[in-house]
Design a protein around this motif. Structure first.
Motif, short mmCIF file in Angstrom:
data_model
loop_
_atom_site.label_atom_id
_atom_site.label_comp_id
_atom_site.label_asym_id
_atom_site.label_seq_id
_atom_site.Cartn_x
_atom_site.Cartn_y
_atom_site.Cartn_z
N GLU A 9 0.78 -1.07 -0.13
CA GLU A 9 0.12 0.07 -0.07
C GLU A 9 0.74 1.25 0.01
OE1 GLU A 9 -2.92 0.18 3.22
OE2 GLU A 9 -4.05 -1.72 2.07
N SER A 10 1.93 1.19 0.75
CA SER A 10 2.74 2.66 0.82
C SER A 10 3.37 2.83 -0.81
CB SER A 10 3.90 2.31 1.85
OG SER A 10 5.01 1.17 1.25
N PHE B 130 -0.41 2.77 -3.45
CA PHE B 130 -1.52 3.93 -3.47
C PHE B 130 -0.93 5.30 -4.04
CE2 PHE B 130 -4.35 2.68 0.41
CZ PHE B 130 -4.59 1.28 -0.24
N HIS C 129 -0.27 13.61 1.17
CA HIS C 129 -1.06 12.56 1.04
C HIS C 129 -2.14 12.32 2.01
CE1 HIS C 129 2.98 10.45 -0.46
NE2 HIS C 129 2.55 11.16 -1.20
N LYS D 30 -5.89 9.79 0.02
CA LYS D 30 -5.24 8.37 0.11
C LYS D 30 -6.83 7.52 0.07
CE LYS D 30 -1.65 8.30 3.61
NZ LYS D 30 -1.32 8.47 5.30
N SER E 121 -7.43 7.11 -3.53
CA SER E 121 -6.23 6.08 -4.07
C SER E 121 -6.49 4.77 -3.79
CB SER E 121 -4.96 6.65 -3.64
OG SER E 121 -4.63 8.05 -4.03
#
Length: 521
Positions: free
Chosen positions: A369-370, A373, A404, A409, A412
């Motif tokens: 995810e880091s 996204f 972000h 987020k 995304s």
């Protein structure tokens, strides 16, 4: 259309707008007309002409909120609630408890009111985390509406209303792209016995006027794109300019954002080229060189790039330098610099994915995810979309997008999860593991279980977006709406299939309706 005819149409549009403005202001001053006023506002929004009345609508919502607060005592509570929350007023959902019986269930007497059920269903989608009364309302109304569509005659539903309900079950107002919603709502509104003829005529004329503008923009962009001779010079890149422009029209369709839209389409087209270069064509070693060149962002880097990477790199740099020059004349070149930073960040994440693929590495969900996204490109698209949007955008707006924030987020997450779900079964070549595979590996669950969990996660992210939208009063409404529109584009294009990849009849119909078929007035 000749210039003379165009001028006549513009005059008619202005005259109709003035007529509607007067109607709004007259109803605003008369408390007995506030219920009708909210219905009028709803129609204005659904017909796609809210942007023509921004000041008047702000006046309406501020007045309604000041006078009633959380204690609306006019007509439909559901309509009032949805409209106020859509406008950023955090009205309480406790008002819906009056619809419940002593055991906490929604009253059976509500079932007879089809319009009321539909309005409650739409209102429930404005929920934020923890609003159980709205979670219950959604479950209750969805079940009732499904029953109605199975046997519309039993509920005295016309074909038009029944179709309207089916469309709502398919996609609630919250998740609809305004331009496509107008396309469906205009004919529905026309079939209503008590429709406002001036409003309907304005909606149709304005739809055609905007279509004409959008066609001009698309024509201009096509010339730009064809100038690179993609079949010969970018043979590994899919030609998706029309689809990308359609995507960006989802982000903003209004005429005042024409310059932003042209830049965003060029920027997203450049991002699409980067994506295909990283994902399916470049070798690991070549991509390392490419990433370093993007970080340096200098025309001098072209010489060190492999031949096939030279044009993609030049397109990227030229697109941004052209906009930098334009914004520089207004003293706002800094806006493009922030957009560049978002592209640099995006390329670093593309490179991280290439490294995983190169090393056959399966990341944890947190690691995935880091990176993904950001690699879904919504940070870069959001930041680029702010360029040239006018006085509402400040340097703080760009810093906010690049930090972000939760709203971005969540958009995304919706993008990445929906993309991964529809793309999971289609993957054949060597690829970066999707979030579906990561979750299956990490939690030892089946593919079907992941789909259920991920679809629920998408719904939770919509709730989170609602919460951030209502909470962040410091961020201009127009910028927050961009995030919602980006999530809406995903819901439309990736709900069941990757419609960008597998362009079918439905998508082709959208293209024809938005760019070719003129609405009869």
């Amino acid at each position: 259309m000749s210039q003379e005819e165009q001028a006549t149409v513009e005059q008619i549009i202005e005259s109709l707008k003035e007529e509607v403005r007067k109607e709004i202001l007259v109803a605003l001053d008369d408390p007995t007309k506030h219920t009708d006023l909210l219905k009028l506002v709803n129609d204005i929004q659904r017909l796609g002409i809210a942007y023509c009345f921004e000041q008047e609508l702000e006046q309406v919502f501020s007045h309604i909120y000041t006078v009633y607060g959380n204690n609306w005592n006019g007509g439909s509570i559901s309509l009032w609630f949805r409209l106020l929350r859509q406008q950023g007023f955090f009205v309480s959902c406790d008002i819906f408890n009056k619809y419940k019986d002593n055991e906490g269930c929604y009253k059976e007497s509500l079932i007879a009111d089809v319009q009321g059920i539909l309005e409650l269903y739409e209102a429930a989608y404005m929920r934020v985390p923890g609003e159980v009364v709205l979670d219950d309302a959604l479950a209750f109304t969805k079940k009732q509406l499904q029953n109605i569509t199975k046997d519309p005659l039993r509920w005295n539903c016309t074909h038009s209303i029944s179709k309207h309900i089916e469309e709502a079950l398919e996609r609630p107002i919250l998740k609809r792209l305004p331009r496509l919603d107008a396309l469906r709502y205009i004919p529905f509104y026309e079939q209503q016995d008590l429709h406002n003829k001036s409003l309907l005529r304005l909606a149709k004329l304005d739809f055609n006027r905007l279509q004409s503008l959008h066609k001009k923009e698309l024509s201009q962009l096509s010339k730009w794109w064809k100038g690179f001779d993609p079949p010969n010079n970018l043979h590994y890149v899919r030609d998706r300019l029309v689809e990308i422009y359609f995507w960006n029209l989802g982000v903003y369709f209004e005429p005042q954002y024409s310059r932003s839209r042209l830049f965003l389409t060029k920027a997203v087209n450049s991002i699409a080229i980067l994506d295909e270069t990283y994902d399916s064509y470049g070798t690991y070693e070549e991509l390392e060189i490419f990433t370093k060149a993007i970080q340096r962002w200098s025309v001098t880097c072209i010489d060190v790039l492999p031949d096939y990477m030279k044009l993609p790199y030049k397109i990227l740099l030229d697109c941004f330098s052209e906009m930098e020059e334009i914004m520089g004349t207004e003293g706002k070149a800094y806006q493009v610099n922030y957009a560049k930073e978002s592209i640099k960040e995006l390329s670093r994440c593309y490179m991280a994915e290439a490294k995983w693929r190169h090393e056959d590495y399966v990341p944890t969900m947190a690691e995935h995810e880091s990176v993904t996204f950001i690699s879904c490109a919504y940070v870069a698209i959001a930041t680029s979309s702010f360029v040239s949007m006018g006085d509402i955008v400040s340097e703080e707006s760009f810093k906010w997008a690049l930090s972000h924030p939760p709203l971005l987020k969540s958009a995304s997450a919706i993008n990445r999860i929906m993309d991964d779900i529809v793309g999971h079964k289609e993957q054949q070549r060597k690829h970066v593991v999707s979030s579906v595979e990561c979750y299956m590996t990490e939690h030892n669950v089946t593919e079907e279980q992941v789909y259920v969990l991920f679809n629920q996660r998408v719904e939770d992210e919509w709730k989170n977006m609602n919460h951030e939208f209502l909470r962040r009063k410091d961020i201009p409404m127009a910028l927050k709406v961009r995030m919602f529109n980006m999530a809406r584009v995903m819901d439309m294009l990736y709900k069941y299939d990757d419609m960008l990849k597998n362009v079918g009849e439905e998508f082709q119909d959208y293209i024809k309706s938005l760019f070719i078929n003129v609405m009869s007035v």
